[in-house]
Design a protein around this motif. Sequence first.
Motif, PDB file in Angstrom:
ATOM      1  N   ASN A  63       0.830  -1.206   0.000  1.00  0.00           N
ATOM      2  CA  ASN A  63       0.000   0.000   0.000  1.00  0.00           C
ATOM      3  C   ASN A  63       0.865   1.256   0.000  1.00  0.00           C
ATOM      4  O   ASN A  63       0.564   2.244  -0.666  1.00  0.00           O
ATOM      5  CB  ASN A  63      -0.922   0.004   1.222  1.00  0.00           C
ATOM      6  CG  ASN A  63      -1.982  -1.079   1.151  1.00  0.00           C
ATOM      7  OD1 ASN A  63      -2.244  -1.629   0.079  1.00  0.00           O
ATOM      8  ND2 ASN A  63      -2.598  -1.399   2.280  1.00  0.00           N
ATOM      9  N   ARG A  64       1.969   1.211   0.783  1.00  0.00           N
ATOM     10  CA  ARG A  64       2.863   2.367   0.838  1.00  0.00           C
ATOM     11  C   ARG A  64       3.487   2.651  -0.531  1.00  0.00           C
ATOM     12  O   ARG A  64       3.555   3.800  -0.976  1.00  0.00           O
ATOM     13  CB  ARG A  64       3.969   2.120   1.863  1.00  0.00           C
ATOM     14  CG  ARG A  64       4.898   3.316   2.081  1.00  0.00           C
ATOM     15  CD  ARG A  64       6.065   2.943   2.989  1.00  0.00           C
ATOM     16  NE  ARG A  64       6.968   2.018   2.331  1.00  0.00           N
ATOM     17  CZ  ARG A  64       7.922   2.393   1.472  1.00  0.00           C
ATOM     18  NH1 ARG A  64       8.074   3.669   1.164  1.00  0.00           N
ATOM     19  NH2 ARG A  64       8.714   1.496   0.923  1.00  0.00           N
ATOM     20  N   LYS A  65       3.926   1.585  -1.200  1.00  0.00           N
ATOM     21  CA  LYS A  65       4.553   1.764  -2.509  1.00  0.00           C
ATOM     22  C   LYS A  65       3.534   2.255  -3.541  1.00  0.00           C
ATOM     23  O   LYS A  65       3.861   3.086  -4.398  1.00  0.00           O
ATOM     24  CB  LYS A  65       5.191   0.448  -2.971  1.00  0.00           C
ATOM     25  CG  LYS A  65       6.420   0.069  -2.159  1.00  0.00           C
ATOM     26  CD  LYS A  65       7.069  -1.203  -2.692  1.00  0.00           C
ATOM     27  CE  LYS A  65       8.333  -1.530  -1.909  1.00  0.00           C
ATOM     28  NZ  LYS A  65       9.003  -2.759  -2.409  1.00  0.00           N
ATOM     29  N   ALA A  66       2.303   1.763  -3.469  1.00  0.00           N
ATOM     30  CA  ALA A  66       1.265   2.223  -4.397  1.00  0.00           C
ATOM     31  C   ALA A  66       0.966   3.695  -4.176  1.00  0.00           C
ATOM     32  O   ALA A  66       0.799   4.470  -5.133  1.00  0.00           O
ATOM     33  CB  ALA A  66      -0.009   1.392  -4.214  1.00  0.00           C
ATOM     34  N   LYS A  67       0.928   4.103  -2.920  1.00  0.00           N
ATOM     35  CA  LYS A  67       0.676   5.514  -2.607  1.00  0.00           C
ATOM     36  C   LYS A  67       1.826   6.381  -3.096  1.00  0.00           C
ATOM     37  O   LYS A  67       1.628   7.481  -3.629  1.00  0.00           O
ATOM     38  CB  LYS A  67       0.494   5.669  -1.097  1.00  0.00           C
ATOM     39  CG  LYS A  67       0.056   7.059  -0.674  1.00  0.00           C
ATOM     40  CD  LYS A  67      -0.291   7.065   0.802  1.00  0.00           C
ATOM     41  CE  LYS A  67      -0.855   8.422   1.194  1.00  0.00           C
ATOM     42  NZ  LYS A  67      -1.248   8.444   2.609  1.00  0.00           N
TER      43      LYS A  67
END
Length: 289
Positions: free
Chosen positions: A10-14
């Motif tokens: 999720n962090r990388k997608a954000k």
Amino acid sequence: MTNPRQQELNRKAKQRRYLHSIGRPPLIDAEPVIRHARWLHDEHGMSLRTIGRRAGVSPSFVSRLVNGERCDRPIRRLKAEAIMAVRPEMPVRAAASAHVDITGSQRRAQALMALGFTGPVLSEELGFNGHVANLWRVIREQGVISAVRRDRIRDGYEKLQHADPSDFGASVHAQARIRTVARSRDWAPPSCWDDDTIDDPDAIPEWTGACGSERGYQIHYREHIPFCEPCREAHQKYKTTHPGSGTGRLHDEAVWKLADEGLANARIADELAIGVRTVERALERRQQR
């Protein structure tokens, strides 16, 4: 409860969404990188291994660039920038007995911890021969450091700043713990520093591209980036000159922009990681202008 792996995804997608929003997509054209790698290899005689080591990428990846096997595909921005930063000659090193300011060494070690590199990994890769206590001593102390140690830390930083901590044996849980430590102490990752600022004691990390302004504070708030001191000061000044402008209005411009693009309130809330009611209040304030 979201598991650590999903949190990381999720962090990388954000992060990818944010990079696209500021005009820095994670994938870019490979052609300039190919030309630079060939220039280093063909005109300056640098080996593929040396280019890869200085850029923190594998020699086989550099080989594919030089041999034209990556011409038709984009390249990750981090790898591209790392290779483009390689120069034919390294700076002249100070005499072994010299002592230099410790600031840049501290920032490099802290930046790597912000990426998730643990103490045991860094104590090996930054030239401390596995002595974690000595690594932490450098991170915490003020004053000077030997030029030899400074150079070892700089070399390790150049190797690791674009690498994945998992490739060096750091577990997901250990990475999460050290990132939490770094976040609690406002340690900036490598992306916040340039080569010409990281050693400057008067320089500040560039977290948002607008640090030191109210816009920078808004980006900190919206993207859940640790607040830097210049943005805190800018926000205090802004509140003084704009009474009633609390944090509840920090999302307004972002909400309005996404609304103009036709996104529904629920989708806007999801994109900005805020509540639907916050979106509705922002749109109501727009109508009252």
